[in-house]
Design an enzyme around this catalytic site. Structure first.
Site: not given
Ligand code: PPS
Ligand code: ADP
Length: 198
Positions: A106, A32-39
């Site tokens: 990715s 996902g995009l930066s800030g999408s919530g992955k971390s």
């Protein structure tokens, strides 16, 4: 490669280690995009699984890029090498029976196909952390979108570097529509099923 002799006939198999840990090894590949919530999702998933007695390992862009991948930037070539190395490391963990949670932008189908080919179909579990660019930019958790808009960061994903939505993820979480709580419960439910020993 000449004079290199990998060991394929290991005495201990992944299954033996999975039985020891009472869980299935897997690579959860969060895209996902930066800030999408992955971390955020990765950390919460790890905490929940750990509290239930599971062995987990998070691999994420910001961390790997300060160590193993500290010679890589954000050109297409460097992103590909970044993901290639991470996929190799993730495969080692998952083959030890560890629930391996990878959190990387990715950005292209090609990069993800490479990761999947390295890790193998049986271990690769793709999660699309879907959030519109508008919402990610509004969140701007690290202030990077503002910098990218001002031209202070080049090749920023979504701004002047491409992001292609995954076509057939195993799971899609719409973090700009569903609450954090909802997304977490969808993720935890599907992973709990995935790592269960039959
Ligand atoms: N140019 C550019 N584009 C995108 N992201 C950037 C860039 N420069 C720095 N960052 C920070 O690096 C994190 C993304 O690294 P990744 O290894 O996940 O990227 S990639 O998968 O190789 O595309 C990303 O972390 P997340 O916000 O967690 O996604 C950013 O904090
Ligand atoms: N449904 C949701 N799922 C995940 N994060 C959410 C959601 N709604 C709001 N957020 C917030 O969005 C931000 C995502 O940041 P982060 O997890 O660092 O993203 P990434 O790792 O993809 O760059 C966090 O501040 C998080 O609390």
């Amino acid at each position: 490669m000449e004079n290199i002799h990998p060991i394929f006939d290991q005495i201990l198999k992944r299954e033996d280690k999975e039985n020891l840990l009472r869980q299935k090894g897997v690579v959860i590949w969060m895209i996902g995009l930066s800030g999408s919530g992955k971390s955020t999702l990765a950390k919460s998933l790890e905490r929940t699984l750990f509290d239930k007695g599971h062995l987990t390992q998070i691999l994420d862009g910001d961390n790997l890029r300060t160590g193993l991948n500290n010679n890589l930037g954000f050109s297409e070539e460097d992103r590909t090498e970044n993901i290639r190395r991470v996929a190799e490391v993730a495969k080692l963990f998952a083959n030890c029976g560890v629930v391996t949670i990878c959190s990387f932008i990715s950005p292209t189908e090609e990069i993800r196909q490479m990761a999947k080919a390295i890790i193998g179909n049986d271990l690769y579990y793709e999660v699309f952390v879907n959030c519109s660019l508008e919402v990610c930019e509004e969140r701007d958790v690290k202030g990077l979108y503002a910098k990218a808009r001002k031209g202070e960061i080049k090749n920023f994903t979504g701004i002047d570097s491409p992001f292609e939505n995954p076509k057939h993820p195993n799971l899609e979480l719409k973090t700009d529509v569903d609450s954090l709580e909802d997304c977490l419960s969808q993720l935890k439910e599907s992973i709990t099923q995935r790592i269960k020993i039959n």
